[in-house]
Design a protein around this motif. Sequence first.
Motif, PDB file in Angstrom:
ATOM      1  N   TYR A 137       1.253  -1.295  -0.076  1.00  0.00           N
ATOM      2  CA  TYR A 137       0.299  -0.044   0.599  1.00  0.00           C
ATOM      3  C   TYR A 137       1.303   1.461   0.112  1.00  0.00           C
ATOM      4  O   TYR A 137       0.403   1.952  -0.769  1.00  0.00           O
ATOM      5  CB  TYR A 137      -1.388  -0.239   1.139  1.00  0.00           C
ATOM      6  CG  TYR A 137      -1.792   0.999   1.365  1.00  0.00           C
ATOM      7  CD1 TYR A 137      -2.398   1.273   0.696  1.00  0.00           C
ATOM      8  CD2 TYR A 137      -1.529   2.430   2.391  1.00  0.00           C
ATOM      9  CE1 TYR A 137      -4.186   2.506   0.834  1.00  0.00           C
ATOM     10  CE2 TYR A 137      -1.865   3.159   2.500  1.00  0.00           C
ATOM     11  CZ  TYR A 137      -3.385   3.172   1.735  1.00  0.00           C
ATOM     12  OH  TYR A 137      -3.987   4.265   1.489  1.00  0.00           O
ATOM     13  N   LEU A 138       1.897   1.409   0.513  1.00  0.00           N
ATOM     14  CA  LEU A 138       2.913   2.398   1.159  1.00  0.00           C
ATOM     15  C   LEU A 138       3.720   2.764  -0.427  1.00  0.00           C
ATOM     16  O   LEU A 138       3.837   3.908  -0.669  1.00  0.00           O
ATOM     17  CB  LEU A 138       3.248   2.338   1.885  1.00  0.00           C
ATOM     18  CG  LEU A 138       3.268   1.896   3.105  1.00  0.00           C
ATOM     19  CD1 LEU A 138       3.681   2.431   4.122  1.00  0.00           C
ATOM     20  CD2 LEU A 138       2.273   3.582   3.781  1.00  0.00           C
ATOM     21  N   GLY A 139       3.719   1.790  -1.007  1.00  0.00           N
ATOM     22  CA  GLY A 139       4.977   1.577  -2.034  1.00  0.00           C
ATOM     23  C   GLY A 139       4.211   2.063  -3.198  1.00  0.00           C
ATOM     24  O   GLY A 139       4.099   2.313  -4.539  1.00  0.00           O
ATOM     25  N   GLY A 140       2.662   1.931  -2.983  1.00  0.00           N
ATOM     26  CA  GLY A 140       1.564   2.800  -4.240  1.00  0.00           C
ATOM     27  C   GLY A 140       0.602   3.617  -4.068  1.00  0.00           C
ATOM     28  O   GLY A 140       1.597   4.296  -4.052  1.00  0.00           O
ATOM     29  N   ILE A 141      -0.790   3.296  -4.024  1.00  0.00           N
ATOM     30  CA  ILE A 141      -1.879   4.701  -3.955  1.00  0.00           C
ATOM     31  C   ILE A 141      -1.309   5.146  -2.294  1.00  0.00           C
ATOM     32  O   ILE A 141      -1.532   6.323  -2.458  1.00  0.00           O
ATOM     33  CB  ILE A 141      -2.797   4.125  -4.140  1.00  0.00           C
ATOM     34  CG1 ILE A 141      -3.864   4.979  -4.393  1.00  0.00           C
ATOM     35  CG2 ILE A 141      -3.697   2.996  -3.473  1.00  0.00           C
ATOM     36  CD1 ILE A 141      -3.897   6.339  -5.492  1.00  0.00           C
ATOM     37  N   GLY A 142      -1.037   4.029  -1.681  1.00  0.00           N
ATOM     38  CA  GLY A 142      -0.974   5.274  -0.390  1.00  0.00           C
ATOM     39  C   GLY A 142       0.246   5.971   0.144  1.00  0.00           C
ATOM     40  O   GLY A 142       0.019   6.841   0.735  1.00  0.00           O
ATOM     41  N   GLY A 143       1.328   5.641  -0.322  1.00  0.00           N
ATOM     42  CA  GLY A 143       2.552   6.739  -0.945  1.00  0.00           C
ATOM     43  C   GLY A 143       2.006   8.213  -1.231  1.00  0.00           C
ATOM     44  O   GLY A 143       2.512   8.794  -0.855  1.00  0.00           O
ATOM     45  N   TYR A 144       1.438   7.828  -2.279  1.00  0.00           N
ATOM     46  CA  TYR A 144       1.048   8.804  -2.963  1.00  0.00           C
ATOM     47  C   TYR A 144       0.123   9.724  -2.433  1.00  0.00           C
ATOM     48  O   TYR A 144       0.039  10.793  -1.984  1.00  0.00           O
ATOM     49  CB  TYR A 144       0.488   8.725  -4.888  1.00  0.00           C
ATOM     50  CG  TYR A 144       0.336   9.897  -5.533  1.00  0.00           C
ATOM     51  CD1 TYR A 144       0.900  10.629  -6.074  1.00  0.00           C
ATOM     52  CD2 TYR A 144      -1.781   9.604  -5.275  1.00  0.00           C
ATOM     53  CE1 TYR A 144      -0.186  11.962  -6.532  1.00  0.00           C
ATOM     54  CE2 TYR A 144      -1.728  11.328  -6.246  1.00  0.00           C
ATOM     55  CZ  TYR A 144      -0.769  11.964  -6.548  1.00  0.00           C
ATOM     56  OH  TYR A 144      -1.077  13.138  -7.463  1.00  0.00           O
ATOM     57  N   LEU A 145      -1.283   9.440  -1.673  1.00  0.00           N
ATOM     58  CA  LEU A 145      -2.303  10.173  -1.484  1.00  0.00           C
ATOM     59  C   LEU A 145      -1.473  10.688   0.613  1.00  0.00           C
ATOM     60  O   LEU A 145      -1.735  12.099   0.600  1.00  0.00           O
ATOM     61  CB  LEU A 145      -2.903   9.272  -0.918  1.00  0.00           C
ATOM     62  CG  LEU A 145      -4.511   8.509  -2.200  1.00  0.00           C
ATOM     63  CD1 LEU A 145      -5.511   7.569  -1.061  1.00  0.00           C
ATOM     64  CD2 LEU A 145      -4.907  10.187  -2.542  1.00  0.00           C
ATOM     65  N   LEU A 146      -0.471  10.476   0.980  1.00  0.00           N
ATOM     66  CA  LEU A 146      -0.083  10.647   1.979  1.00  0.00           C
ATOM     67  C   LEU A 146       0.565  11.639   2.153  1.00  0.00           C
ATOM     68  O   LEU A 146       0.591  12.934   2.527  1.00  0.00           O
ATOM     69  CB  LEU A 146       1.000   9.095   2.831  1.00  0.00           C
ATOM     70  CG  LEU A 146      -0.620   7.805   3.575  1.00  0.00           C
ATOM     71  CD1 LEU A 146       0.547   7.255   3.530  1.00  0.00           C
ATOM     72  CD2 LEU A 146      -1.332   8.520   4.991  1.00  0.00           C
ATOM     73  N   LEU A 147       2.088  11.435   0.618  1.00  0.00           N
ATOM     74  CA  LEU A 147       2.450  12.103   0.828  1.00  0.00           C
ATOM     75  C   LEU A 147       0.958  14.352   0.227  1.00  0.00           C
ATOM     76  O   LEU A 147       2.235  14.874   0.022  1.00  0.00           O
ATOM     77  CB  LEU A 147       3.602  12.365  -0.615  1.00  0.00           C
ATOM     78  CG  LEU A 147       4.546  11.244  -0.270  1.00  0.00           C
ATOM     79  CD1 LEU A 147       5.729  10.678  -1.225  1.00  0.00           C
ATOM     80  CD2 LEU A 147       5.679  11.893   1.136  1.00  0.00           C
ATOM     81  N   SER A 148       0.745  13.684  -0.487  1.00  0.00           N
ATOM     82  CA  SER A 148      -0.283  15.025  -1.448  1.00  0.00           C
ATOM     83  C   SER A 148      -0.895  15.477  -0.542  1.00  0.00           C
ATOM     84  O   SER A 148      -1.194  16.660  -0.583  1.00  0.00           O
ATOM     85  CB  SER A 148      -1.444  14.423  -2.436  1.00  0.00           C
ATOM     86  OG  SER A 148      -2.334  13.450  -1.798  1.00  0.00           O
ATOM     87  N   ALA A 149      -1.458  15.383   0.808  1.00  0.00           N
ATOM     88  CA  ALA A 149      -1.350  15.104   2.009  1.00  0.00           C
ATOM     89  C   ALA A 149      -1.553  16.671   2.807  1.00  0.00           C
ATOM     90  O   ALA A 149      -1.477  17.159   3.734  1.00  0.00           O
ATOM     91  CB  ALA A 149      -1.821  14.506   2.854  1.00  0.00           C
ATOM     92  N   LEU A 150       0.339  15.744   2.517  1.00  0.00           N
ATOM     93  CA  LEU A 150       0.792  17.065   3.458  1.00  0.00           C
ATOM     94  C   LEU A 150       0.957  18.482   3.069  1.00  0.00           C
ATOM     95  O   LEU A 150       0.544  18.972   2.062  1.00  0.00           O
ATOM     96  CB  LEU A 150       2.941  16.802   3.164  1.00  0.00           C
ATOM     97  CG  LEU A 150       3.321  15.359   3.369  1.00  0.00           C
ATOM     98  CD1 LEU A 150       4.269  14.711   3.214  1.00  0.00           C
ATOM     99  CD2 LEU A 150       3.403  14.701   4.723  1.00  0.00           C
ATOM    100  N   PRO A 151       1.154  19.134   4.172  1.00  0.00           N
ATOM    101  CA  PRO A 151       0.805  20.514   4.165  1.00  0.00           C
ATOM    102  C   PRO A 151       2.080  21.061   3.604  1.00  0.00           C
ATOM    103  O   PRO A 151       2.893  20.732   3.313  1.00  0.00           O
ATOM    104  CB  PRO A 151       0.612  20.891   5.369  1.00  0.00           C
ATOM    105  CG  PRO A 151       2.009  20.520   6.679  1.00  0.00           C
ATOM    106  CD  PRO A 151       1.603  19.231   5.674  1.00  0.00           C
ATOM    107  N   GLY A 152       1.519  22.548   2.752  1.00  0.00           N
ATOM    108  CA  GLY A 152       2.517  23.322   2.608  1.00  0.00           C
ATOM    109  C   GLY A 152       3.061  22.724   1.455  1.00  0.00           C
ATOM    110  O   GLY A 152       2.216  22.207   0.618  1.00  0.00           O
ATOM    111  N   GLY A 153       4.462  22.642   0.449  1.00  0.00           N
ATOM    112  CA  GLY A 153       4.791  22.641  -0.329  1.00  0.00           C
ATOM    113  C   GLY A 153       5.540  21.637  -0.385  1.00  0.00           C
ATOM    114  O   GLY A 153       5.956  20.575  -1.427  1.00  0.00           O
TER     115      GLY A 153
END
Length: 355
Positions: A294-310
């Motif tokens: 999960y973290l190596g796929g869509i999960g990693g992408y979603l979690l990173l895109s949820a980070l604040p700011g830049g």
Amino acid sequence: MRDQLVLALLAVLIGGIVGFLLFVPFVAASYRRGGRLPLSRLAMWSAALVYFWAIWTYTLLPLPDPDTMVCAGVNLNPAQFVADILEAISAPGAFLTNPAVLQLLLNVALFVPLGCFVRVLGQRGVVVSAVLGLSISAIVEFTQLTGVWGLYPCAYRVFDVDDLLTNTIGAVIGSLLALALPRAMRAGVASTSAAPGGEVTRGRRIYAMVSDLVAALIIQGSTGILVQLWLQFVVQDRSAVIAGTIAGVTGTLAAIIGTLAVVMATGRTIGDIAVGVRFAGGPGDEWVARLMRYLGGIGGYLLLSALPGGWGGLAFVFAVLSLVLVFTRVGPGGLPGLLARRRLSDARRGASRPR
């Protein structure tokens, strides 16, 4: 000309939205039926979807103002277009710019793609094209005749039996023109034959990745819309609706939790399920492997895109890295395969169970 361009763009927009919503089911149906989805087939079905909406935008839009509309007439003479053409021949001026001639040509041209799609995608001939052309034309004409089935008090466009004939002729012409395409091309677009030995190709993996992203965006968007409606009509907090923060955060959490639940329950993402693959075999605990997948796929992408700011920009870097790894020596398993220490294989070859 401007109005025609607007209608074309509207058809593309609606077709694109519907295609986006149907993408994952379409991919799943294609791989379930034949184990493959040629890019040419996807392109043709996408074009057919846009064309379907173009028929309605060009024949029904723009909708008139009920207060200023004028009821249109009815033509029940099936040979009226012949008289119009004969009149156009004898009239001064260029023949092809005559309104009656242009109307005839446009009515024929509008249904030529239908016959082509029936031939190439449906693998059906002239008879089926003619029947579908007549049926769809009849639906359009009666929709116009009834004022969009009662939305208006009368027809705002002329009900013309000649349109039924010319539209059907257009569908037949399209079916015949499609015969000019090489047989191999027509067979390739329509083919649903399985890939040899259930091979997991890089293209198949790409379809899975795109399906994961589309599914996550649909979950996120639909949740956000529901929250906005709740805030607007139940809570009646207009400022929260305008800000959109609550809807955005809730939608993102729904996408993260929803996609994670699917992976932990099945060992596969929504995209993996759609294309019929799974990550199996290898050492280590299966539950940990599922989390890593999960973290190596869509999960990693979603979690990173949820980070604040830049920091959310890291999601783009993650997506590019994931795509690059699919085309390297790592193989189609890419980053999820590396983190989970599992091999990507056809799901029909068996499944590993968590210990």
